[in-house]
Design a protein around this motif. Structure first.
Motif, short mmCIF file in Angstrom:
data_model
loop_
_atom_site.label_atom_id
_atom_site.label_comp_id
_atom_site.label_asym_id
_atom_site.label_seq_id
_atom_site.Cartn_x
_atom_site.Cartn_y
_atom_site.Cartn_z
N TRP A 30 0.82 -1.20 0.00
CA TRP A 30 0.00 0.00 0.00
C TRP A 30 0.86 1.26 0.00
O TRP A 30 2.03 1.22 0.35
CB TRP A 30 -0.96 0.03 1.17
N SER A 31 0.23 2.36 -0.41
CA SER A 31 0.86 3.68 -0.40
C SER A 31 -0.15 4.70 0.08
O SER A 31 -1.35 4.58 -0.19
CB SER A 31 1.32 4.08 -1.81
N LEU A 32 0.34 5.71 0.79
CA LEU A 32 -0.50 6.82 1.24
C LEU A 32 -0.28 7.99 0.31
O LEU A 32 0.87 8.40 0.08
CB LEU A 32 -0.14 7.22 2.68
N LEU A 33 -1.37 8.51 -0.25
CA LEU A 33 -1.29 9.67 -1.12
C LEU A 33 -1.48 10.94 -0.31
O LEU A 33 -2.04 10.91 0.79
CB LEU A 33 -2.37 9.58 -2.21
N CYS A 34 -1.02 12.08 -0.83
CA CYS A 34 -1.08 13.32 -0.06
C CYS A 34 -2.50 13.82 0.18
O CYS A 34 -2.71 14.67 1.04
CB CYS A 34 -0.24 14.41 -0.71
N ASN A 35 -3.48 13.26 -0.51
CA ASN A 35 -4.87 13.65 -0.28
C ASN A 35 -5.55 12.74 0.75
O ASN A 35 -6.75 12.83 0.96
CB ASN A 35 -5.65 13.66 -1.60
N GLY A 36 -4.77 11.86 1.39
CA GLY A 36 -5.31 11.00 2.43
C GLY A 36 -5.81 9.65 1.95
O GLY A 36 -6.25 8.83 2.76
N VAL A 37 -5.75 9.38 0.67
CA VAL A 37 -6.20 8.11 0.12
C VAL A 37 -5.11 7.06 0.32
O VAL A 37 -3.93 7.33 0.09
CB VAL A 37 -6.52 8.25 -1.39
N VAL A 38 -5.50 5.87 0.79
CA VAL A 38 -4.59 4.74 0.87
C VAL A 38 -4.86 3.91 -0.38
O VAL A 38 -5.98 3.44 -0.61
CB VAL A 38 -4.82 3.90 2.14
N LEU A 39 -3.82 3.75 -1.19
CA LEU A 39 -3.92 3.03 -2.46
C LEU A 39 -3.23 1.69 -2.30
O LEU A 39 -2.06 1.63 -1.94
CB LEU A 39 -3.27 3.85 -3.56
N PHE A 40 -3.96 0.60 -2.55
CA PHE A 40 -3.42 -0.75 -2.41
C PHE A 40 -2.92 -1.27 -3.75
O PHE A 40 -3.41 -0.87 -4.81
CB PHE A 40 -4.48 -1.69 -1.84
N ASP A 41 -1.96 -2.18 -3.70
CA ASP A 41 -1.37 -2.74 -4.92
C ASP A 41 -2.39 -3.46 -5.80
O ASP A 41 -2.19 -3.56 -7.00
CB ASP A 41 -0.25 -3.72 -4.58
N ASP A 42 -3.47 -3.96 -5.21
CA ASP A 42 -4.49 -4.65 -6.01
C ASP A 42 -5.48 -3.67 -6.64
O ASP A 42 -6.49 -4.08 -7.19
CB ASP A 42 -5.24 -5.69 -5.17
N THR A 43 -5.19 -2.37 -6.56
CA THR A 43 -5.98 -1.24 -7.09
C THR A 43 -7.18 -0.89 -6.23
O THR A 43 -7.96 -0.03 -6.59
CB THR A 43 -6.42 -1.41 -8.56
#
Length: 62
Positions: A30-43
């Motif tokens: 996973w990655s945290l975006l600067c807008n607060g969204v957590v984006l997972f590798d599985d999309t």
């Protein structure tokens, strides 16, 4: 949350995945975006308000 100029898309924008990564954890998927969204590798995504976006990979032609 975003301090970039120009600002990244907010979590409510349709292109919210275009925000910059502020914390990447590829070993955990996973990655945290600067807008607060957590984006997972599985999309899949976890939005700041707790809403879940199901994985949305493109379909493979048979």
């Amino acid at each position: 949350m975003c301090s970039h100029k120009p600002s990244c898309p907010t979590a409510e924008d349709t292109d919210h995945e275009a925000a910059r990564v502020v914390s990447s954890h590829p070993e955990q998927g996973w990655s945290l975006l600067c807008n607060g969204v957590v984006l997972f590798d599985d999309t899949g995504e976890l939005l700041p308000d707790g809403a879940v976006v199901a994985p949305h990979r493109p379909r493979v032609a048979a």
